[in-house]
Design a protein around this motif. Structure first.
Motif, short mmCIF file in Angstrom:
data_model
loop_
_atom_site.label_atom_id
_atom_site.label_comp_id
_atom_site.label_asym_id
_atom_site.label_seq_id
_atom_site.Cartn_x
_atom_site.Cartn_y
_atom_site.Cartn_z
N LEU A 30 -10.00 7.69 -1.23
CA LEU A 30 -8.77 7.84 -1.99
C LEU A 30 -7.55 7.41 -1.18
O LEU A 30 -6.49 7.15 -1.74
N ALA A 31 -7.68 7.34 0.14
CA ALA A 31 -6.56 6.89 0.96
C ALA A 31 -6.35 5.39 0.83
O ALA A 31 -5.26 4.89 1.12
N SER A 32 -7.37 4.67 0.40
CA SER A 32 -7.27 3.23 0.22
C SER A 32 -6.45 2.92 -1.02
O SER A 32 -6.75 3.39 -2.11
N HIS A 33 -5.40 2.12 -0.85
CA HIS A 33 -4.60 1.73 -2.01
C HIS A 33 -5.43 0.92 -3.01
O HIS A 33 -5.27 1.05 -4.22
N HIS A 335 -7.24 6.25 7.70
CA HIS A 335 -6.60 5.17 6.96
C HIS A 335 -5.41 4.70 7.79
O HIS A 335 -4.46 5.45 8.05
N ALA A 336 -5.46 3.44 8.22
CA ALA A 336 -4.53 2.95 9.23
C ALA A 336 -3.07 3.05 8.79
O ALA A 336 -2.22 3.61 9.49
N GLU A 384 -8.72 -1.47 5.32
CA GLU A 384 -7.61 -0.51 5.42
C GLU A 384 -7.86 0.62 6.41
O GLU A 384 -6.95 1.43 6.67
N PHE A 385 -9.06 0.71 7.01
CA PHE A 385 -9.38 1.84 7.89
C PHE A 385 -9.66 1.36 9.31
O PHE A 385 -10.07 0.23 9.54
N TRP A 386 -9.46 2.28 10.27
CA TRP A 386 -9.92 2.05 11.63
C TRP A 386 -11.39 2.42 11.72
O TRP A 386 -11.84 3.42 11.13
N CYS A 404 0.12 -4.84 5.74
CA CYS A 404 1.00 -3.68 5.95
C CYS A 404 0.87 -3.14 7.37
O CYS A 404 1.85 -2.71 7.98
N THR A 405 -0.35 -3.12 7.90
CA THR A 405 -0.54 -2.58 9.24
C THR A 405 0.13 -3.46 10.29
O THR A 405 0.71 -2.96 11.25
N THR A 406 0.07 -4.78 10.09
CA THR A 406 0.73 -5.68 11.03
C THR A 406 2.24 -5.46 10.99
O THR A 406 2.90 -5.38 12.04
N TYR A 407 2.79 -5.37 9.81
CA TYR A 407 4.22 -5.09 9.63
C TYR A 407 4.64 -3.85 10.41
O TYR A 407 5.67 -3.84 11.10
#
Length: 587
Positions: A30-33, A335-336, A384-386, A404-407
């Motif tokens: 559920l944490a995944s968009h 969730h990263a 989306e996860f580590w 988004c994680t890179t941003y």
């Protein structure tokens, strides 16, 4: 007292590793968009019921700390008492900057060279921002406020039925503010001002300070620990966008709206803590909340309002920051992009309060992501996860390096470079920017971007799970961070060091010009295109004085540093002295 605190730490340290995986929620998908959007868009009610049957936000070790605080912590008489005690304990003389950090150079003073790849990417993004329609952007806000609407709402994640609607509008406000500072495009200024005005009308219509594209009922569910798709995530984007409109475009109306919104949410959080406990509030944070702590610390630096500082503290996430504080490398399974913004907020906490613990957490986090969870491109996360540390080869495929994680990791490294001036953070920024930002546009097609950066052998951006997005019907989270990233490509090329002898640090070799007001010169940096047959990176730096050269005196020597490369001293306008820079001490 110190022994008591130490015993509490030891007692609960063993629980942290076991419970930290509940730090997002007990059903990690559920944490995944991506997963959440598909679930909420589905008409399969049986599937929804099965997924939500696993949904519960479980207590963490936060109960240990909540027992140390009064249950009615936010009563009228001692509303700020614990915050002020913390303030006096950490800084008896009051809050001040934690150190002599490098100063950001204003985007207004940096111009990208039209011949550069970066300018082309910026221009493509500008074209997209100008394509977006004001009426469509604010449609759901007006609908929620009960105001008349014009045109039609956008689709995708901005569709009126999507629980995350409104998040892209917040990104648009930030992106357009940065782009205005970078280009001073008059049409864009008019468009972004119109968006702010329309949102202000919606806020005034509702009358409580609340402002969102979805009704406040979603926060009722959030506070009741019931399923809902990250409402504070969207509120963070709106707050950050309005604050950027004030910071970069001097829109005082946007600052007024920001403070009114924060007053509304301060009262909501106060009500939860007063009615239940601070532990209940922290349990609700196991849903994604974006960078609420970050934007609130930023707001506090402007207003100095203790309410803003208090609320920022209450959005620091103890169940995750606690792990980093004790330097436990156990972020696999998280969730990263839920947690990177929390770290950015903790970095702002260090800068605002001077508390060294938050310098440690930010530094340690960067170290483990870069060393154990980062690809050679500078990106991180798979799907989306580590995943397991130092086992990244098995994760290579189409769903790597969420944009988004890179941003957000660029923000983490940027803070660390400003604190330390260490090359490792400048190198990281260069890798992540070049590979993880410039790569997400499809050529010069405005508004066509990707969600993930495929790293698997033979994989294609077009054939990844999401593929290429569309201009008016995607609006993924990575579209929002994408338009921001391409609007501020000039913000980390140059940094300034204040003092009797001002210093200028160049950490990115990007063709551009800088109006360096402290140094009273204009610097032009020209970087030759890189070619495979030339092992050298070639660049030219040209200086022009903003004063008559004879006005320089020996006391007004300017120092120019290209970190770990060469230094250049300009003295009395008589010439240049080049040499290899073996250390970064004062020349």
């Amino acid at each position: 007292m110190k022994n008591f605190v130490f015993k509490v730490l030891v007692l609960f340290l063993s629980c942290w590793v076991a419970l930290c995986k509940e730090c997002t929620n007990s059903f990690p998908q559920l944490a995944s968009h991506t997963f959440r959007y598909e679930l909420l868009s589905s008409k399969n009610e049986t599937w929804k019921k099965e997924v939500y049957s696993h949904y519960h936000l479980t207590p963490t070790d936060d109960s240990a700390w909540s027992n140390l605080l009064p249950r009615k912590m936010l009563s009228e008489t001692d509303e700020f008492s614990w915050t002020m005690i913390y303030r006096k304990m950490k800084n008896p003389d009051g809050f001040k900057l934690a150190g002599d950090f490098l100063k950001e150079v204003s985007l207004h003073d940096v111009k990208l060279d039209p011949s550069s790849l970066h300018w082309r990417a910026q221009q493509t993004n500008l074209e997209y921002l100008l394509m977006l329609d004001v009426d469509s952007l604010v449609w759901s806000f007006q609908k929620t406020a009960g105001s008349p609407t014009a045109g039609k709402a956008y689709e995708g994640w901005e569709d009126p039925t999507c629980e995350l609607r409104g998040h892209f509008v917040g990104h648009y406000l930030s992106a357009s503010a940065h782009m205005w500072a970078s280009t001073h495009n008059v049409t864009l200024k008019e468009k972004m001002t119109a968006v702010v005005s329309a949102l202000s009308e919606c806020q005034n219509k509702m009358g409580s300070g609340y402002l969102s594209a979805f009704p406040s009922e979603q926060f009722d569910r959030f506070e009741a620990l019931k399923p809902v798709w990250a409402p504070y995530y969207t509120i963070h984007k709106i707050l950050a966008g309005l604050l950027d409109q004030y910071t970069f475009a001097d829109n005082t109306q946007a600052l007024k709206m920001t403070k009114w919104m924060v007053e509304y949410f301060y009262n909501r959080v106060q009500n939860v803590i007063t009615k239940y406990s601070v532990e209940r509030h922290w349990n609700s944070l196991n849903e994604e909340t974006g960078g609420m702590n970050d934007v609130l610390y930023r707001l506090y630096t402007i207003t100095q309002d203790p309410k803003h500082l208090l609320l920022a503290h209450l959005f620091d996430k103890p169940c995750f920051l606690g792990l980093l504080a004790v330097q436990a490398d156990d972020i696999s399974g998280f969730h990263a992009n839920t947690h990177i913004p929390v770290v950015i907020g903790s970095q702002m906490r260090y800068e605002v309060t001077g508390d060294p613990l938050y310098k440690v957490t930010g530094t340690f986090f960067m170290d483990i992501v870069n060393a154990s969870h980062g690809y050679a491109t500078g990106g991180t996360s798979a799907g989306e996860f580590w995943s397991d540390p130092k086992r990244l080869a098995s994760t290579l495929g189409t769903e790597n390096e969420e944009s988004c994680t890179t941003y957000n990791m660029l923000k983490v490294s940027r803070h660390l470079f400003r604190w330390t001036k260490e090359m490792v953070y400048a190198d990281y920024y260069e890798r992540a920017l070049t590979n993880g930002v410039l790569s997400i546009q499809r050529g010069t097609e405005p508004g066509v971007m990707i969600y993930m950066l495929p790293l698997g052998r033979g994989d294609s951006k077009a054939k990844s799970y999401h593929g290429w997005g569309t201009r008016f019907s995607s609006f993924w989270c990575c579209y929002g961070t994408g338009i921001e990233s391409f609007s501020k490509l000039g913000d980390s090329i140059y940094f300034e060091e204040e003092g009797n002898v001002p210093g200028l640090y160049i950490i990115q070799y990007i063709s551009s010009s800088l109006d360096w007001k402290s140094g009273n010169i204009v610097l032009n940096q020209k970087v030759d295109p890189v070619v495979s047959w030339d092992p050298y990176l070639r660049m030219t730096h040209t200086f022009s004085s903003k004063q008559v050269l004879s006005a320089f005196t020996p006391e007004s020597i300017l120092q120019y540093l290209v970190l770990d490369k060469y230094y250049l001293i300009v003295s009395d306008g008589l010439g240049y002295d080049f040499g290899h820079l073996r250390d970064t001490k004062q020349i």
